[in-house]
Design an enzyme around this catalytic site. Structure first.
Site, mmCIF file in Angstrom:
data_model
loop_
_atom_site.group_PDB
_atom_site.id
_atom_site.type_symbol
_atom_site.label_atom_id
_atom_site.label_comp_id
_atom_site.label_asym_id
_atom_site.label_seq_id
_atom_site.Cartn_x
_atom_site.Cartn_y
_atom_site.Cartn_z
ATOM 1 N N ASP A 31 0.848 -1.197 0.000
ATOM 2 C CA ASP A 31 0.000 0.000 0.000
ATOM 3 C C ASP A 31 0.882 1.244 0.000
ATOM 4 O O ASP A 31 1.941 1.253 0.643
ATOM 5 C CB ASP A 31 -0.898 0.019 1.248
ATOM 6 C CG ASP A 31 -2.167 0.829 1.044
ATOM 7 O OD1 ASP A 31 -3.255 0.231 1.026
ATOM 8 O OD2 ASP A 31 -2.060 2.070 0.880
ATOM 9 N N THR A 35 -4.242 6.778 1.104
ATOM 10 C CA THR A 35 -5.589 6.767 1.697
ATOM 11 C C THR A 35 -5.731 5.629 2.714
ATOM 12 O O THR A 35 -6.631 5.660 3.538
ATOM 13 C CB THR A 35 -6.683 6.633 0.613
ATOM 14 O OG1 THR A 35 -6.333 5.541 -0.242
ATOM 15 C CG2 THR A 35 -6.797 7.890 -0.221
ATOM 16 N N ASN A 92 -4.074 5.980 -11.846
ATOM 17 C CA ASN A 92 -4.053 5.028 -10.733
ATOM 18 C C ASN A 92 -4.668 3.686 -11.106
ATOM 19 O O ASN A 92 -4.087 2.639 -10.845
ATOM 20 C CB ASN A 92 -4.914 5.609 -9.598
ATOM 21 C CG ASN A 92 -4.098 5.904 -8.384
ATOM 22 O OD1 ASN A 92 -3.487 5.020 -7.830
ATOM 23 N ND2 ASN A 92 -4.102 7.160 -7.995
ATOM 24 N N SER A 117 -16.439 -2.679 -10.298
ATOM 25 C CA SER A 117 -17.505 -1.899 -9.662
ATOM 26 C C SER A 117 -18.788 -1.917 -10.471
ATOM 27 O O SER A 117 -18.770 -1.984 -11.711
ATOM 28 C CB SER A 117 -17.019 -0.452 -9.549
ATOM 29 O OG SER A 117 -18.074 0.374 -9.157
ATOM 30 N N TYR A 141 -14.561 7.125 -13.001
ATOM 31 C CA TYR A 141 -14.221 5.982 -12.141
ATOM 32 C C TYR A 141 -14.707 4.674 -12.784
ATOM 33 O O TYR A 141 -13.942 3.715 -12.940
ATOM 34 C CB TYR A 141 -14.844 6.172 -10.756
ATOM 35 C CG TYR A 141 -14.808 4.929 -9.921
ATOM 36 C CD1 TYR A 141 -13.588 4.393 -9.511
ATOM 37 C CD2 TYR A 141 -15.978 4.263 -9.556
ATOM 38 C CE1 TYR A 141 -13.544 3.230 -8.757
ATOM 39 C CE2 TYR A 141 -15.942 3.116 -8.803
ATOM 40 C CZ TYR A 141 -14.731 2.596 -8.408
ATOM 41 O OH TYR A 141 -14.691 1.450 -7.669
ATOM 42 N N LYS A 145 -12.467 1.416 -14.379
ATOM 43 C CA LYS A 145 -12.608 0.006 -13.989
ATOM 44 C C LYS A 145 -12.901 -0.858 -15.217
ATOM 45 O O LYS A 145 -12.394 -1.971 -15.350
ATOM 46 C CB LYS A 145 -13.716 -0.147 -12.939
ATOM 47 C CG LYS A 145 -13.327 0.410 -11.581
ATOM 48 C CD LYS A 145 -12.247 -0.442 -10.929
ATOM 49 C CE LYS A 145 -11.808 0.061 -9.586
ATOM 50 N NZ LYS A 145 -10.729 -0.747 -9.002
ATOM 51 N N ILE A 207 -28.892 14.978 1.519
ATOM 52 C CA ILE A 207 -29.372 13.915 0.623
ATOM 53 C C ILE A 207 -29.211 14.425 -0.805
ATOM 54 O O ILE A 207 -29.855 15.406 -1.201
ATOM 55 C CB ILE A 207 -30.842 13.556 0.910
ATOM 56 C CG1 ILE A 207 -30.958 13.028 2.339
ATOM 57 C CG2 ILE A 207 -31.349 12.550 -0.104
ATOM 58 C CD1 ILE A 207 -32.272 12.358 2.663
#
Ligand code: UFG
Length: 330
Positions: A31, A35, A92, A117, A141, A145, A207
């Protein structure tokens, strides 16, 4: 023989390290700790501090350890952030996977379980989502993936690295004893935010969107307990080791909860007031994501156990109550 966990100090990776060790696997964690948290990594794991995009570093790990399989969690994973900084996601998540595969190829390591994901599907045409439905990511994102999954496919054809790609829905909860859990800075995920509000660390929960085409206007998600999710990774690894074909599997609970329902469930679990306020939609958020996980159940033999939403929230609450400041309290 050792299993290499990339991103082993992160929320999900640290649960993988813990469960692999409990099952008797020699476990190596890598790692870069940008994060992740060093304290999240089980003391019995061998730990290397470094970035998977640093090829000499990753090579040095493979050179020292007899790696027979890789669980790859090392990634940036925030839909909202990826909309503002897409290039860091491609760097990344795509380039990092490329380097991983290059080093695996160099050292003859043949099995990888990849963290993908539900974000690869975008806004689905129908739910529950099955693995054969079209991939139309609505965020950088999700796109990153999907690109990594495609790389895995071409690599298998060319160099025989077998893979299982696991498409997670919303991962939540913590190890039953509350010793490891979720600790992000800044926190963006719904359950930790609800629980931080219950602890009085936040005034209210916004929300994001109350005008979606759902039963109460708020987004619907499918929450899966992190320990069950890791069980699926270990089953996937064993499946590959036993000669299973490469494949893609959804991991979810097959039931959806709206943001408002989650707030109410969190109030009941914590027995505290949690104030909410309607706010604008968050870019990149699909309205409803619910998994069909039949394929994982049928082929991998996955049998999630902590499927009750109150139980999932209660396990997260156990972690947050014991560690209101996350790993700073350990
Ligand atoms: N939400 C709020 N207020 C908040 C935080 C979240 O209303 O303060 C809403 C979001 O808009 C969303 C839902 O709660 O509708 C869940 O949001 P999370 O941020 O907890 O999780 P996401 O669904 O955005 O994303 C998670 C992972 C991704 C993964 C995705 C797949 O972070 O990596 O699940 O479903 F891709």
């Amino acid at each position: 023989m050792a299993i290499l966990v990339l991103g082993g100090a992160g929320y999900i990776g640290s649960h993988a390290v813990d469960q692999l060790l409990n099952k008797g696997f020699k476990t190596i964690a890598v790692d870069h700790l940008q994060t992740g948290h060093r304290k999240a990594v089980h003391e019995k794991a061998v730990f290397y501090h470094g970035d998977i995009r640093d090829k000499p570093f990753l090579r040095s790990v493979f050179a020292k350890e007899n790696v027979t399989g890789v669980l790859h969690f090392a990634a940036q994973s925030l839909v909202g952030e990826s909309m503002k900084d897409p290039l860091s996601y491609f760097n990344n998540n795509v380039y990092g996977t490329q380097i991983t595969l290059e080093v695996m190829q160099e050292f003859g390591v043949k099995h990888i379980v990849f963290s993908s994901s539900a974000a690869v599907y975008g806004e689905p045409e129908k739910v529950p989502i099955t693995e054969d439905m079209p991939e139309k990511p609505e965020s950088a994102y999700g796109e990153s993936k999907l690109m990594a999954e495609k790389m895995l496919k071409w690599c298998e054809t060319a160099c025989g690295i077998k893979y299982v790609s696991l498409r997670y829905f919303n991962v939540a909860g913590a190890k039953t004893d509350g010793s490891i859990g979720e600790d992000h800075h800044p926190e963006t995920h719904l359950i930790p935010i609800l629980l931080q509000t219950a602890l009085g660390q936040r005034e209210e929960v916004l929300i994001f969107g109350t005008d979606y085409d759902t039963k109460d206007g708020t987004c619907i998600r499918d929450y899966v307990h992190v320990s069950d999710l890791i069980d699926a990774h270990i089953l996937a690894l064993e499946y590959l080791q036993n000669g299973g074909d490469s494949g893609i599997f959804n991991l979810g609970s097959s039931s959806g909860f709206s943001v408002s329902e989650m707030a109410e469930a969190a109030r009941q679990v914590t027995e505290r007031d949690i104030k909410v306020r309607a706010a604008a939609r968050r870019p990149g958020d699909p309205s409803t994501l619910i998994a069909s996980s039949d394929k994982a159940r049928n082929i991998l033999g996955w049998n999630p156990k902590q499927t009750d939403i109150s139980e999932i929230i209660a396990s997260a609450w156990n972690w947050h109550r014991q560690h209101p400041n996350g790993y700073k309290d350990k």
